[in-house]
Design a protein around this motif. Structure first.
Motif, mmCIF file in Angstrom:
data_model
loop_
_atom_site.group_PDB
_atom_site.id
_atom_site.type_symbol
_atom_site.label_atom_id
_atom_site.label_comp_id
_atom_site.label_asym_id
_atom_site.label_seq_id
_atom_site.Cartn_x
_atom_site.Cartn_y
_atom_site.Cartn_z
ATOM 1 N N ALA A 51 6.917 -56.023 0.628
ATOM 2 C CA ALA A 51 5.726 -55.723 1.412
ATOM 3 C C ALA A 51 4.739 -56.888 1.471
ATOM 4 O O ALA A 51 3.826 -56.883 2.291
ATOM 5 N N ASP A 52 4.924 -57.894 0.630
ATOM 6 C CA ASP A 52 4.006 -59.037 0.580
ATOM 7 C C ASP A 52 4.446 -60.088 1.606
ATOM 8 O O ASP A 52 5.316 -60.912 1.335
ATOM 9 N N ASP A 53 3.844 -60.056 2.785
ATOM 10 C CA ASP A 53 4.245 -60.955 3.863
ATOM 11 C C ASP A 53 4.127 -62.430 3.477
ATOM 12 O O ASP A 53 5.017 -63.225 3.783
ATOM 13 N N ASP A 54 3.037 -62.812 2.825
ATOM 14 C CA ASP A 54 2.849 -64.217 2.454
ATOM 15 C C ASP A 54 3.942 -64.684 1.491
ATOM 16 O O ASP A 54 4.506 -65.764 1.655
ATOM 17 N N LEU A 55 4.236 -63.879 0.501
ATOM 18 C CA LEU A 55 5.276 -64.216 -0.468
ATOM 19 C C LEU A 55 6.641 -64.319 0.204
ATOM 20 O O LEU A 55 7.385 -65.280 -0.002
ATOM 21 N N ARG A 56 6.957 -63.334 1.033
ATOM 22 C CA ARG A 56 8.258 -63.344 1.719
ATOM 23 C C ARG A 56 8.416 -64.572 2.597
ATOM 24 O O ARG A 56 9.456 -65.216 2.580
ATOM 25 N N HIS A 57 7.395 -64.905 3.359
ATOM 26 C CA HIS A 57 7.505 -66.053 4.264
ATOM 27 C C HIS A 57 7.561 -67.375 3.490
ATOM 28 O O HIS A 57 8.318 -68.265 3.848
#
Length: 62
Positions: A51-57
């Motif tokens: 759910a953490d967009d910044d971490l995933r990207h």
């Protein structure tokens, strides 16, 4: 991955999975640890990591 999920659900088996295919690994993971250059940048519930967009990207490429 389906077999791993079935085994863990049915038997309570614990599996340590080191996998480059992050999407696949996270689809069966209860918990995730993300490493960058040998350092832990995330250690959390797999749903929170997903759910953490910044971490995933930044680290997972999706």
């Amino acid at each position: 991955m389906a077999l791993l999920r079935r085994l863990t659900d049915q038997t309570g088996l614990t599996v340590l999975l080191a996998e480059q295919n992050v999407r696949s690994a996270m689809s069966v993971a209860d918990r995730g640890v993300v490493l960058s250059v040998g350092h832990v940048v995330a250690d959390d519930d797999a749903r929170r990591i997903n759910a953490d967009d910044d971490l995933r990207h930044a680290y997972l490429g999706f």
